[in-house]
Design a protein around this motif. Sequence first.
Motif, short mmCIF file in Angstrom:
data_model
loop_
_atom_site.label_atom_id
_atom_site.label_comp_id
_atom_site.label_asym_id
_atom_site.label_seq_id
_atom_site.Cartn_x
_atom_site.Cartn_y
_atom_site.Cartn_z
N THR A 99 36.13 32.43 13.23
CA THR A 99 35.20 32.58 12.63
C THR A 99 34.59 31.13 11.54
N TYR A 100 35.32 30.31 11.21
CA TYR A 100 34.52 29.36 11.00
C TYR A 100 34.64 28.56 12.57
N GLY A 101 35.56 28.46 13.56
CA GLY A 101 35.04 28.35 14.73
C GLY A 101 34.08 28.06 15.46
N ASP A 102 33.68 29.88 14.87
CA ASP A 102 32.14 30.29 15.74
C ASP A 102 31.41 29.37 14.95
N GLN A 103 31.10 29.20 14.31
CA GLN A 103 30.34 29.04 12.99
C GLN A 103 30.09 27.56 13.36
N LEU A 104 31.33 26.64 13.58
CA LEU A 104 30.86 25.51 13.65
C LEU A 104 30.80 24.80 15.50
N GLU A 105 30.62 25.71 16.24
CA GLU A 105 29.95 25.38 17.77
C GLU A 105 29.19 25.94 17.70
N GLU A 106 28.57 27.15 17.46
CA GLU A 106 27.08 27.07 17.22
C GLU A 106 26.06 26.57 16.25
N PHE A 107 26.64 26.01 15.12
CA PHE A 107 26.09 24.74 14.39
C PHE A 107 25.83 23.44 15.82
N CYS A 108 26.68 22.78 16.08
CA CYS A 108 26.77 21.86 17.14
C CYS A 108 25.47 21.97 18.04
N GLU A 113 21.57 20.35 21.08
CA GLU A 113 19.53 21.40 21.36
C GLU A 113 18.37 20.53 20.63
N THR A 114 18.28 20.78 19.42
CA THR A 114 17.64 19.66 18.50
C THR A 114 17.59 18.23 18.97
N ARG A 115 18.49 17.93 18.95
CA ARG A 115 17.97 16.74 19.33
C ARG A 115 17.66 16.25 21.08
N HIS A 116 18.45 17.25 21.86
CA HIS A 116 16.87 16.65 22.62
C HIS A 116 15.82 17.18 22.88
N ARG A 117 15.53 17.92 22.22
CA ARG A 117 13.87 18.69 22.28
C ARG A 117 13.51 17.58 21.41
N VAL A 118 13.36 16.89 20.25
CA VAL A 118 13.08 15.75 19.87
C VAL A 118 13.11 14.77 20.55
N CYS A 119 14.09 14.14 21.02
CA CYS A 119 13.99 13.55 22.77
C CYS A 119 12.97 13.60 23.85
N GLU A 120 12.83 14.47 24.01
CA GLU A 120 12.16 14.97 25.21
C GLU A 120 10.72 14.99 24.47
N THR A 121 10.09 16.10 23.32
CA THR A 121 8.78 15.68 22.40
C THR A 121 8.57 14.07 22.31
N VAL A 122 9.41 13.49 21.82
CA VAL A 122 8.69 12.19 21.33
C VAL A 122 7.83 11.63 23.48
N ARG A 123 9.07 12.16 24.41
CA ARG A 123 8.63 11.35 25.32
C ARG A 123 7.68 11.95 26.09
N LEU A 124 7.36 13.06 25.94
CA LEU A 124 5.88 13.34 25.95
C LEU A 124 5.18 12.97 25.71
N TYR A 125 4.66 12.98 24.31
CA TYR A 125 4.45 12.20 23.49
C TYR A 125 3.55 10.87 23.69
N GLU A 126 4.49 9.85 24.12
CA GLU A 126 4.37 8.68 24.45
C GLU A 126 3.90 8.46 25.19
N PHE A 127 3.79 9.47 26.70
CA PHE A 127 3.34 9.79 27.93
C PHE A 127 1.46 10.43 27.83
N PHE A 128 1.57 11.57 26.77
CA PHE A 128 -0.06 11.67 26.86
C PHE A 128 -0.51 10.40 26.11
N ASP A 129 0.33 9.60 24.94
CA ASP A 129 -0.62 8.31 24.50
C ASP A 129 -0.98 7.53 25.33
N LYS A 130 -0.09 7.05 26.59
CA LYS A 130 -0.30 6.00 27.16
C LYS A 130 -1.09 6.63 28.42
N VAL A 131 -1.58 8.05 29.24
CA VAL A 131 -2.22 8.35 29.85
C VAL A 131 -3.72 8.70 28.79
N ARG A 132 -4.28 8.79 27.49
CA ARG A 132 -4.93 8.49 26.62
C ARG A 132 -5.41 7.45 27.28
#
Length: 144
Positions: A99-108, A113-132
């Motif tokens: 039970t603990y392991g499942d919770q830990l795995e889900e959170f990790c 996923e959040t780390r990747h999403r934040v990074c990709e969102t920043v990269r996308l906004y930086e790209f759009f800013d350069k285009v603008r």
Amino acid sequence: MLSNKRIQKLELVMEFEKVEECFKEVSSWIENVGRKRLKETINLDDSLEMLLQAQKHFKEFDLVASEYCKRGQEALKKVNKWEDLSFVDVHSYRAKLQTYGDQLEEFCTQLDETRHRVCETVRLYEFFDKVRQGICCTEEAVKS
């Protein structure tokens, strides 16, 4: 032999209590802090400046969260050796730890996923800013 088996069982119980204490601490942090902070990053701001600030705050949180994930994963490694033991009692411990392991795995996973999403969102906004900026420069050059 019987005495040795009982000593092994006692040692197992003592080790389990240490691991369980670690998992309770990690689990409590995940539920009371970690999940709430991850939910805060669901709606990222619309400006690059605000997004960069959100990324900075997330990175600070990520360091702490990664440390909790690491502690939980190290505790899981300790109990992997229990699979070799033939005690019936081990199964009840394994169920709790699962039970603990499942919770830990889900959170990790959510953290990754959040780390990747934040990074990709920043990269996308930086790209759009350069285009603008490029469009603005092109418009000014055409007007001249």
